[in-house]
Design a protein around this motif. Structure first.
Motif, PDB file in Angstrom:
ATOM      1  N   THR A 560      -3.378 -17.552  52.012  1.00 56.32           N
ATOM      2  CA  THR A 560      -3.260 -19.129  52.287  1.00 56.32           C
ATOM      3  C   THR A 560      -2.940 -20.151  51.117  1.00 56.32           C
ATOM      4  N   ILE A 561      -3.655 -19.932  50.107  1.00 54.90           N
ATOM      5  CA  ILE A 561      -3.475 -20.844  48.913  1.00 54.90           C
ATOM      6  C   ILE A 561      -2.048 -20.398  48.418  1.00 54.90           C
ATOM      7  N   GLN A 562      -1.449 -19.048  48.310  1.00 52.97           N
ATOM      8  CA  GLN A 562      -0.186 -18.695  47.764  1.00 52.97           C
ATOM      9  C   GLN A 562       0.892 -19.463  48.696  1.00 52.97           C
ATOM     10  N   LEU A 563       0.692 -19.310  49.995  1.00 53.31           N
ATOM     11  CA  LEU A 563       1.695 -20.126  50.816  1.00 53.31           C
ATOM     12  C   LEU A 563       1.616 -21.430  50.710  1.00 53.31           C
ATOM     13  N   LEU A 564       0.475 -22.182  50.412  1.00 52.99           N
ATOM     14  CA  LEU A 564       0.363 -23.561  50.164  1.00 52.99           C
ATOM     15  C   LEU A 564       1.026 -23.919  48.905  1.00 52.99           C
ATOM     16  N   ALA A 565       0.748 -23.093  47.979  1.00 54.71           N
ATOM     17  CA  ALA A 565       1.422 -23.534  46.832  1.00 54.71           C
ATOM     18  C   ALA A 565       2.944 -23.277  46.637  1.00 54.71           C
ATOM     19  N   GLN A 592      -6.063 -26.316  58.244  1.00 56.88           N
ATOM     20  CA  GLN A 592      -6.191 -27.853  58.282  1.00 56.88           C
ATOM     21  C   GLN A 592      -7.079 -27.985  57.017  1.00 56.88           C
ATOM     22  N   ARG A 593      -8.324 -27.431  56.831  1.00 54.25           N
ATOM     23  CA  ARG A 593      -9.269 -27.623  55.642  1.00 54.25           C
ATOM     24  C   ARG A 593      -8.595 -27.034  54.543  1.00 54.25           C
ATOM     25  N   GLU A 594      -8.055 -25.980  54.450  1.00 51.62           N
ATOM     26  CA  GLU A 594      -7.429 -25.579  52.998  1.00 51.62           C
ATOM     27  C   GLU A 594      -6.489 -26.578  52.508  1.00 51.62           C
ATOM     28  N   ALA A 595      -5.413 -26.868  53.582  1.00 50.99           N
ATOM     29  CA  ALA A 595      -4.408 -28.003  52.789  1.00 50.99           C
ATOM     30  C   ALA A 595      -4.836 -29.043  52.725  1.00 50.99           C
ATOM     31  N   GLU A 596      -6.106 -29.655  53.272  1.00 52.27           N
ATOM     32  CA  GLU A 596      -6.652 -30.821  52.871  1.00 52.27           C
ATOM     33  C   GLU A 596      -7.386 -30.725  51.586  1.00 52.27           C
ATOM     34  N   LEU A 602       0.331 -32.658  51.059  1.00 53.91           N
ATOM     35  CA  LEU A 602       0.985 -32.224  52.355  1.00 53.91           C
ATOM     36  C   LEU A 602       0.717 -32.865  53.347  1.00 53.91           C
ATOM     37  N   ARG A 603       1.417 -33.274  54.347  1.00 50.33           N
ATOM     38  CA  ARG A 603       0.914 -33.836  55.690  1.00 50.33           C
ATOM     39  C   ARG A 603       0.988 -32.880  56.696  1.00 50.33           C
ATOM     40  N   VAL A 604      -0.166 -32.735  57.484  1.00 44.18           N
ATOM     41  CA  VAL A 604      -0.161 -31.768  58.427  1.00 44.18           C
ATOM     42  C   VAL A 604      -0.408 -32.124  59.844  1.00 44.18           C
ATOM     43  N   TYR A 605       0.303 -31.564  60.687  1.00 48.56           N
ATOM     44  CA  TYR A 605       0.105 -32.099  61.990  1.00 48.56           C
ATOM     45  C   TYR A 605      -0.277 -30.770  62.765  1.00 48.56           C
TER      46      TYR A 605
END
Length: 1001
Positions: A560-565, A592-596, A602-605
C-alpha cells in the motif's frame, strides 16, 4: 491390533494372513509332527471375515524363539504381556498359518482391508508396489502376448516387455523383496529365490491389469472364424484357455516366442552400443559393440573380449554361449538400424565404422533401440540442447537507471532490432553460418564441440535472416515475442531476447536490480525502506512505459505504501485523472487511513454504500480527487459508469479476487479502460495457473496469449507433470511484470522478528470419533454410484463435514448443544489461550467457518472471563474498523477470532504475537496470508503460529500430502482443495479412514 502379511504361492496367487496382538502371548498350538500352529495367527473364521477369498493354510519359515515365532515389527503387543514374551536364541522355524488365498487381480483391485486396527506389513506394501509397476507397464503399452502351459491346458497370457529403465526398476524390486514373501515352504525347500517369486507375480499383475483395461473390447472378428490367431485374440480378452489342439497351441506358442525375441528383450544380458566421435585425424565415427547386464548397466564386456572366448566367470554366469547371443542381438538390432547388416557379414563383429550421416542415423534410432531393450551409451554432447533457434537483440534509447516523469511510451513505439541464429546456447557468427550452410551434413563440429543440426530448420532460419536480418519493430511486437517462443510466424523458436536500453533491461527478468532506487517523494510522510524504494522505481519505470505491473510482495512488506508513493510521484509535477482503487470491503477503511496518514496531500473519495452518487453527480464529485476507492462488488455493479470515465490508473488490491477469469467480476474489471494498471496481491497463484493468467491479463492484456493456449503451454505441463522447463519459461515471460519479495529474505528486511511455526496435534473425543466414522461410512456407501459433478460435490461436502466434526460435535450437528468438554481441539485451544493470557500476550484465532467462531465467542468469553472479538463477513464496515483499531491500540480484547475469508487479508494486527489456525484451509498460501496479519512490518515480538491438526484423521493425512507437494508448489503454483475430488475411491478411503490413535483417553 492386527498385522497383515502376504505370501506368494507357487501358483502365483496371493495369500494373506494376519497376526493378532490381542491373542495371549502363549497359546497351545496343535502339534502335527514337527510343525505347530502359529500362536498369534488370526484364526481362519476371523480372517475370512476380514479378507474375501479361499480359506487355506500354509507352512511358513519364520524367525522364531525356541517356543514361539518372533512377532513382526508391525504387531503392537500389549506392554503388560512383555513378561510372557518367549526368550532364547532366534532361528528359522516352520509354522502353520491360516490364510485366505486370492488371485493377483483381486489383490490389485483393493482386497486389503481399510481399517484403523489393521497395520499393513512390509510384504503387503511391497506387493502393492509390484502391482503399481504392472499398472505402469500396461499404461505405457509395455506388454506382449504369449502362450503358456497351465494345469488345465495351454492358455494365452499377457506378459511384461521389460527393457531399459524398466529392467533396472525390476532389478531394484527384486533386491528389495522382503523375506516374508519367500517364507512359504515348497517341497521341503527353505524358501525360494527372489526371481522365482517376483517374476510370476509381476506376470500375474500385468495379465490382470491388461485384461481389466480390455474388458468389453473385441479383438477378434465379429463373425465366427477358425485358426490360431482368432483363438489367441479371444483368449487374450476372455477365458485365457485356448480352444486349440495341443499341437496347434504348441505351434502358436513357438511363433509368439520367436516374435517376442525379435521385438523385446528381458534376459539377464543384452547388447549395448557406444558411439565414439572421430579423432582429430580421422573422419570415421565408431559404433562399438558390448554386452551389458540388464539389471546393472555399469557392467560391460566389449565384443572383442566376447570373441576371445574369455573365461571371465561373470560373463559365463550370465549366459552359456555369449558369442551366439551377441550375434542374435545384432541381428535383432539390425531391424531397427539397417546399417548393422554390414557388420553381420563379418565373422567376429566388434564395431561398425560409419560416416557423419551414419552416426546421425544411429543417434536418431537411439531412443527406439533403448525401448526395444538394447543398451545405448551416447556422447555427453548429444544430450545437450543443440536446437536451431533465433536470438533477438533490441536497442532502445535511454536506460532504466533513473526514474523521471516523461511522456508515456506506448506499445507501438519503435526500437531497433537484429536477428541472429543460435545453436543451443551459442550465437553463431557470419563465418560459422557460412560453414554450416556449406557442410550439408547433420553432424558438425562448432567451436570444438560436435552438435546435431536439423538441416531443414537451418535452411529455413537462414532464409528468414536473409529477408529480415535487422530493422525496426514496435515494443508491443517485442513483448509478444517474449511471450511466444513458438510463434508460428517464425521458422524456428525464439531462444533469447537481449540488447541495450530500457527494453532490454525490462526483459532481463531482473529489472528491479538494474534500477536505481527512487528517492522518497516529497509529500509522502514516511521514510521508505530500501526495498520499497526499489519497488517504487520499478512501478514508476513500468508506468513510464505504459506497461502494467503485479506487485506481489509478501503480506506486510508495504504494498500500500509503495502504491501511495507512486501516486505522490505521479502527481508531483503533472495534473492527471484520478486513480481507481478496487479492494475488498474490509480494506476500504484501511486505504482511507493509510492515505490520510502517509499521503495527506492526496484527495480520496470513497464510492460505496447504498447512497453512493450516480450519473453526473458522481462525475462531478471525482473531478478534483486523486484516488477513488471502491469495492469489488460495487465496481462490478457500476461497471458501465466506470467505463465511461478516463482513469489514469486502475489498482486491484488483493487481486486474487479476479482469479476466476470466467466470472463476471473478473471480466468487467479486466475490461475497464485505463492508461496504467497495477495488481497488488501476496498470492498471485492460489490454486491453479489460470489464476495467474487472469491477473496478468488484467495488468497487460494479451501478454500471455489466449487462455486456451496458456493452458496448453504452461498450465497442463506444470500442474500435471511438474515440468520445470515450462515453469522456467513462464517465470521468464512474466518476470519483468511481477515483483515478488519475501519477508524471510535478509536482504529485504533484517529487523523483522522470528516466526515460529508448529503443528498442534489434537485427539478426538469418543463422540467425535463416532460421528467421524458415520460420515465416512455414509460417503463410501454413496460414492461408488456417483459420477462427475455429483461425485465431486459429494467428496467436497464430506470433507467439509469431517472438518466440522474435527472442530466440535455441535459444529457438525448444528443443534445448539453445549460446547464444553466435547472436543479435543477445543480443549487444546483452551490450554493454549490460557498460556497466552497468562503471559499478557494477544492471539488471533482463524477459522474458515463463521458458525464455529460464533459458537466459540460466548464459550471462550465465559471460560476466561474476558471479552472476545469476532470479525466475520457480516461485520459492518464501521464496526470492523473500530474493532481493528481497538485491538491495535491495546485497549481491546486479547483474543480476536476471525473468519479466514473476512479477516485473512489486508488487515494489520501486529498487536498479536500468537496466531492459531483452528481448522486447516489446506492451502499454504491462504494460511500464510492470514498469518501475515500479525507477522508484518511493525511487529516487534516473535510470532508463534500454531496449526491445529486432529491426529489420525484426514487433517493429518492431508497435512502430510501438502508437505510432499511443497516442492512443486514453489515452482509457480499453490495447493487448493479441488484436487481432493480427483482421488480414486481407494485413495479417498485411505485418506478419510479414522486410525486407532485418533481418539484420546
Amino acid at each position: 491390533m492386527l498385522a497383515l502379511h502376504c505370501l506368494v504361492t507357487v501358483a502365483g496367487d496371493v495369500a494373506l494372513w494376519a497376526e493378532d496382538s490381542g491373542l495371549p502371548a502363549r497359546r497351545q498350538g496343535r502339534a502335527t509332527k514337527a510343525v505347530s500352529d502359529h500362536p498369534f495367527a488370526l484364526p481362519s473364521r476371523a480372517l475370512a471375515e476380514l479378507v474375501h477369498g479361499v480359506v487355506d493354510e500354509y507352512l511358513v519359515l519364520l524367525p522364531s524363539h525356541p517356543s514361539a515365532p518372533v512377532a513382526s515389527p508391525e504387531l503392537v503387543r500389549d506392554p503388560l504381556a512383555r513378561a510372557a514374551t518367549p526368550r532364547g536364541a532366534v532361528k528359522l522355524s516352520t509354522w502353520r498359518v491360516p490364510a485366505v488365498r486370492m488371485s493377483a487381480a483381486a489383490f490389485a483391485r483393493g482386497a486389503v482391508p481399510e481399517r484403523g486396527d489393521v497395520r499393513v506389513g512390509t510384504s503387503v506394501r511391497y506387493l502393492s508396489a509390484v502391482s503399481a509397476f504392472a499398472e505402469d507397464l500396461v499404461g505405457r503399452g509395455q506388454v506382449l502376448p504369449t502362450v503358456v502351459s497351465e494345469e488345465d491346458g495351454p492358455a494365452a497370457r499377457w506378459r511384461p516387455a521389460l527393457s531399459g529403465a524398466d529392467s533396472a526398476r525390476y532389478a531394484r524390486l527384486r533386491e528389495a523383496m522382503p523375506p516374508a514373501l519367500r517364507a512359504v515352504q515348497v517341497d521341503g525347500m527353505d524358501g525360494r529365490r527372489a526371481d522365482e517369486v517376483l517374476r510370476p507375480m509381476l506376470d500375474a499383475f500385468v495379465d490382470g491389469a491388461t485384461r481389466s483395461r480390455l474388458a468389453g473390447t473385441r479383438l477378434g472378428p465379429k463373425r465366427p472364424a477358425d485358426g490360431e490367431p482368432v483363438a489367441l485374440l479371444a483368449a487374450l480378452t476372455g477365458d485365457p484357455l485356448l480352444d486349440l489342439a495341443p499341437e496347434r497351441a504348441a505351434r502358436l506358442a513357438a511363433e509368439l516366442d520367436e516374435w517376442r525375441a525379435g521385438g523385446a528383450h528381458d534376459g539377464p544380458i543384452r547388447a549395448c552400443f557406444r558411439l565414439r566421435a572421430p579423432a582429430s585425424d580421422d573422419t570415421d565415427w565408431v559404433l562399438e559393440f558390448l554386452l551389458q547386464a540388464a539389471d546393472d548397466p555399469s557392467v560391460l564386456v566389449p565384443a572383442e573380449q566376447v570373441w576371445q572366448r574369455t573365461r571371465d566367470a561373470l560373463l559365463h554366469r550370465w549366459v552359456a554361449r555369449p558369442q551366439e547371443l551377441l550375434l542374435a542381438e545384432l541381428g535383432r538390432a539390425a531391424r531397427i538400424l539397417p546399417d548393422l547388416d554390414e557388420c553381420l557379414r563379418t565373422r567376429r563383429p566388434v564395431e561398425l565404422r560409419v560416416d557423419a550421416d551414419g552416426a546421425h542415423r544411429f543417434l536418431t534410432a537411439a531412443a527406439t533401440l533403448d525401448q526395444a531393450g538394447f543398451g545405448v551409451l551416447l556422447p555427453a554432447w548429444s544430450r545437450t540442447s543443440s536446437a536451431v533457434g533465433l536470438r533477438l537483440t533490441t536497442t532502445s534509447r535511454g536506460a532504466a537507471g533513473t526514474v523521471t516523469r516523461t511522456t508515456p511510451l506506448a506499445r507501438n513505439q519503435l526500437v531497433d532490432y537484429r536477428w541472429d541464429l543460435a545453436l543451443g546456447d551459442a550465437t553463431l557468427t557470419e563465418r560459422e553460418l557460412r560453414d554450416l550452410a556449406a557442410a550439408k551434413v547433420p553432424l558438425v563440429r562448432v567451436r570444438g564441440q560436435w552438435v546435431q543440426v536439423d538441416q531443414r530448420r537451418l535452411s529455413a532460419a537462414m532464409a528468414f535472416l536473409e529477408r529480415s536480418r535487422s530493422g525496426q519493430m514496435s515494443v508491443g511486437d517485442v513483448l509478444d515475442l517474449a511471450g511466444m517462443a513458438d510463434d508460428e510466424s517464425l521458422p524456428v523458436p525464439v531462444v533469447g531476447i537481449g540488447g541495450f536500453g530500457w527494453l532490454a533491461d525490462l526483459l532481463s527478468g531482473d529489472v528491479e536490480a538494474t534500477l536505481e532506487p527512487a528517492e522518497t517523494p516529497e509529500g509522502l510522510h514516511a521514510e521508505l525502506r530500501p526495498y520499497q524504494r526499489r519497488g517504487l522505481a520499478w512501478l514508476a519505470f513500468l508506468d513510464r512505459l505504459g506497461l502494467g505491473a503485479c506487485l506481489a510482495d509478501d503480506m506486510g512488506l508495504g504494498k500500500t505504501i509503495q502504491l501511495l508513493a507512486l501516486e505522490v510521484l505521479t502527481r508531483a509535477d503533472a495534473v492527471v485523472p484520478p486513480t481507481l482503487i478496487v479492494c475488498p470491503m474490509s480494506l476500504v477503511g484501511n486505504w482511507q487511513r493509510e492515505a490520510e496518514k502517509f499521503a495527506p496531500g492526496l484527495r480520496v473519495y470513497v464510492h460505496h454504500g447504498a447512497n453512493r452518487l450516480t450519473g453526473e453527480k458522481f462525475s462531478n464529485a471525482i473531478a478534483d480527487v486523486d484516488l477513488v476507492v471502491t469495492t469489488y462488488a460495487v465496481a462490478t455493479r457500476d461497471a458501465e459508469k466506470f467505463a465511461d470515465l478516463g482513469w489514469h490508473r486502475i489498482v486491484l488490491d488483493e487481486a486474487q479476487n479476479i482469479k476466476n477469469s470466467a466470472s463476471r467480476q473478473s471480466q468487467v474489471l479486466r475490461a475497464l479502460p485505463a492508461r496504467h494498471r497495477v495488481a497488488l496481491t501476496g498470492t498471485p497463484v492460489e490454486n491453479r495457473l489460470a489464476e495467474l493468467w487472469s491477473i496478468m491479463d488484467f495488468a497487460n492484456p494479451g501478454l500471455l496469449g489466449p487462455l486456451t493456449r496458456f493452458r496448453a503451454r504452461f498450465a497442463v505441463p506444470v500442474e500435471r507433470h511438474g515440468d520445470e522447463d515450462a515453469a522456467a519459461r513462464l517465470r521468464r515471460i512474466t518476470g519483468p511484470f511481477v515483483l515478488r519479495r519475501v519477508k524471510t529474505d535478509p536482504s529485504i528486511i533484517d529487523d523483522l522478528p522470528d516466526k515460529l511455526e508448529m503443528k498442534q496435534f489434537c485427539n478426538l473425543t469418543t463422540e467425535q470419533a463416532t460421528l467421524y466414522r458415520a460420515v465416512v461410512d455414509d460417503m463410501l456407501a454413496k460414492i461408488e454410484e456417483a459420477e462427475g459433478v455429483q461425485r465431486k460435490g459429494l467428496v467436497l461436502a464430506t470433507m467439509t463435514k469431517l472438518k466440522q466434526v474435527c472442530n466440535h460435535p455441535a459444529h457438525f450437528l448444528g443443534d445448539g448443544s453445549r460446547v464444553a468438554d466435547r472436543s479435543g481441539k477445543l480443549a487444546r485451544l483452551e490450554e493454549t489461550l490460557e498460556e497466552v493470557l497468562a503471559e499478557g500476550d494477544r492471539a488471533l484465532c482463524f477459522t474458515q467457518f463463521a458458525e464455529f467462531g460464533g459458537m466459540l465467542v460466548p464459550h471462550l468469553a465465559a471460560r476466561f472471563d474476558t471479552e472476545v472479538a469476532f470479525l466475520h463477513g457480516g461485520t459492518p464496515k464501521r464496526q470492523r474498523d473500530a474493532m481493528v483499531e481497538r485491538f491495535q491500540s491495546g485497549t481491546g480484547p486479547s483474543i480476536f477470532l476471525l473468519s479466514l475469508k473476512a479477516g485473512g487479508t489486508g488487515l494489520t494486527l501486529t498487536a498479536a504475537n500468537h496466531v492459531i489456525h483452528l481448522d486447516r484451509w489446506w492451502n499454504p498460501a491462504v494460511e500464510d496470508q492470514a498469518t501475515d496479519r500479525a507477522y508484518r512490518i511493525g511487529q516487534r515480538r516473535d510470532v508463534q503460529v500454531r496449526k491445529f491438526v486432529c491426529i489420525g484423521t484426514l487433517e493429518e493425512r492431508i497435512d502430510a500430502m501438502i508437505e510432499d507437494k511443497k516442492a512443486l508448489s514453489r515452482l509457480v503454483i499453490g495447493s487448493g482443495e479441488n484436487w481432493l475430488t480427483e482421488l480414486s475411491t481407494a485413495e479417498l478411503r485411505e485418506l478419510v479412514t479414522l486410525s486407532s490413535e485418533a481418539v484420546g483417553e
